[in-house]
Write a protein that holds these residues in place. Structure first.
Motif, PDB file in Angstrom:
ATOM      1  N   ARG A  36      -6.866  -8.678  -8.850  1.00  0.00           N
ATOM      2  CA  ARG A  36      -7.599  -8.294  -7.622  1.00  0.00           C
ATOM      3  C   ARG A  36      -7.053  -9.023  -6.406  1.00  0.00           C
ATOM      4  O   ARG A  36      -6.808  -8.430  -5.361  1.00  0.00           O
ATOM      5  CB  ARG A  36      -9.083  -8.665  -7.761  1.00  0.00           C
ATOM      6  N   SER A  45       0.806  -1.226   0.000  1.00  0.00           N
ATOM      7  CA  SER A  45       0.000   0.000   0.000  1.00  0.00           C
ATOM      8  C   SER A  45       0.837   1.273   0.000  1.00  0.00           C
ATOM      9  O   SER A  45       0.381   2.309  -0.472  1.00  0.00           O
ATOM     10  CB  SER A  45      -0.953  -0.004   1.194  1.00  0.00           C
ATOM     11  N   GLY A  52      -5.109  -6.362  -4.340  1.00  0.00           N
ATOM     12  CA  GLY A  52      -6.075  -5.812  -3.401  1.00  0.00           C
ATOM     13  C   GLY A  52      -6.237  -4.314  -3.518  1.00  0.00           C
ATOM     14  O   GLY A  52      -6.529  -3.783  -4.591  1.00  0.00           O
ATOM     15  N   SER A  53      -5.972  -3.600  -2.432  1.00  0.00           N
ATOM     16  CA  SER A  53      -6.212  -2.161  -2.415  1.00  0.00           C
ATOM     17  C   SER A  53      -5.143  -1.373  -3.185  1.00  0.00           C
ATOM     18  O   SER A  53      -5.214  -0.144  -3.273  1.00  0.00           O
ATOM     19  CB  SER A  53      -6.271  -1.668  -0.967  1.00  0.00           C
ATOM     20  N   SER A  54      -4.141  -2.057  -3.724  1.00  0.00           N
ATOM     21  CA  SER A  54      -3.081  -1.355  -4.472  1.00  0.00           C
ATOM     22  C   SER A  54      -3.269  -1.448  -5.978  1.00  0.00           C
ATOM     23  O   SER A  54      -2.349  -1.107  -6.751  1.00  0.00           O
ATOM     24  CB  SER A  54      -1.713  -1.939  -4.109  1.00  0.00           C
TER      25      SER A  54
END
Ligand SMILES: O=C(O)c1cc(=O)[nH]c(=O)n1[C@@H]1O[C@H](COP(=O)(O)O)[C@@H](O)[C@H]1O
Length: 278
Positions: A232, A210, A236-238
């Motif tokens: 995905r 992140s 993930g969130s990156s």
């Protein structure tokens, strides 16, 4: 010149988040009806430049496939780099260099000094002699607005034994690489010039990407079995920092220029369906 991160951010905004490799495997040369020699290599590379040089954000020649023809292959690599630059794509040379610092300094001069015949926008580097040994490469990249993509979690199954080994402070080896590259990108906006390579094949490894602040090159898509949807799970969130990279999946559509363009367009659509808009 603007930093590599700024130039990459613009290229992705204008052309979309896609890197296509030039990997002239002997099998691909045969499939394209080309001889497995320097003339075949030259025709293959020129065709990829013609098809994709003016539409893909980043093109990544794989040095090994040029080096195997000796100095004449390297001359074609030099010419391919020039053609790509003229066509407007950023050139990421996949050479995965790594050595003691004094030798890394020479590699840096070879690829990141604008006076070199094999000068490119960015290179891949291996941190497994210690991330600190790559410092001369980071310094020359910063001086000449270049970029370095450092291997963190590679797409091949053999990488995990080394990269996921746990160090004395409890972090994995890969996490220490991720953390050191994150430091280099601190304060860079909109994107840092120091990237990481994280394979799309590796699944959810629990690593924290992140704070990297730079691009995350994701090879392993297509021929190695990963699909855009796997991004995905891995990132993930990156996801917003991911630069998907395909070689054989796109190249096997050749030698027809229109078919190569259609293949690149198709994988870009697949990736855009997963990645946030940029
Ligand atoms: O640095 C790379 O690009 C790279 C890192 C990695 O973890 N895995 C990986 O496959 N690569 C390179 O990405 C390309 C993948 O090619 P394809 O499997 O044909 O898409 C090759 O040139 C590999 O050397």
């Amino acid at each position: 010149m603007e930093s590599f991160g700024t130039r990459l951010h613009r290229a992705i905004t204008e052309r979309g988040p896609l890197c296509v490799g030039i990997d002239p495997h002997p099998g691909l040369l045969a499939q394209w009806g080309l001889p497995d020699d320097v003339q075949g290599l030259d025709r293959f590379s020129r065709t990829v430049v013609e098809a994709l040089g003016d539409r893909v954000a980043v093109v990544k020649p794989q040095s090994a496939f040029f080096e195997r023809f000796g100095s004449r292959g390297v001359a074609i690599l030099e010419s391919t780099i020039r053609q790509l630059r003229d066509a407007g794509s950023l050139v990421l040379l996949d050479v995965k260099r790594g050595d003691i610092g004094s030798t890394v300094s020479a590699y840096a001069s070879a690829y990141l000094d604008p006076s070199s015949p094999v000068y490119v926008d960015a290179v891949t580097a291996s941190p497994y002699l210690g991330v600190g040994s790559l410092a001369p490469m980071f310094e020359l990249a910063a001086e000449h607005s270049g970029g370095v993509f450092v291997l963190a979690l590679t797409s091949n199954p053999e990488g995990a034994a080394v990269q996921r080994a746990v160090t004395a402070d409890g972090r994995t080896v890969a996490q220490t690489v991720i953390d050191e590259i994150s430091q280099l990108n601190r304060g860079a906006s909109p994107l840092g010039s120091f990237g990481l390579v994280v394979g799309a094949t590796i699944g959810d490894t629990g690593h924290d990407l992140s704070g990297v602040g730079g691009p995350l090159l994701a090879p392993g898509l297509g021929a190695q079995g990963a699909g855009a949807a796997d991004l995905r799970t891995v990132f993930g969130s990156s996801l917003a920092s991911v630069l998907p990279s395909y070689s054989r999946e796109v190249l096997s559509a050749g030698p027809d220029v229109a078919a190569l363009r259609a293949a690149a367009d198709r994988v870009l659509v697949d990736c855009r369906a997963v990645l946030p808009a940029r």
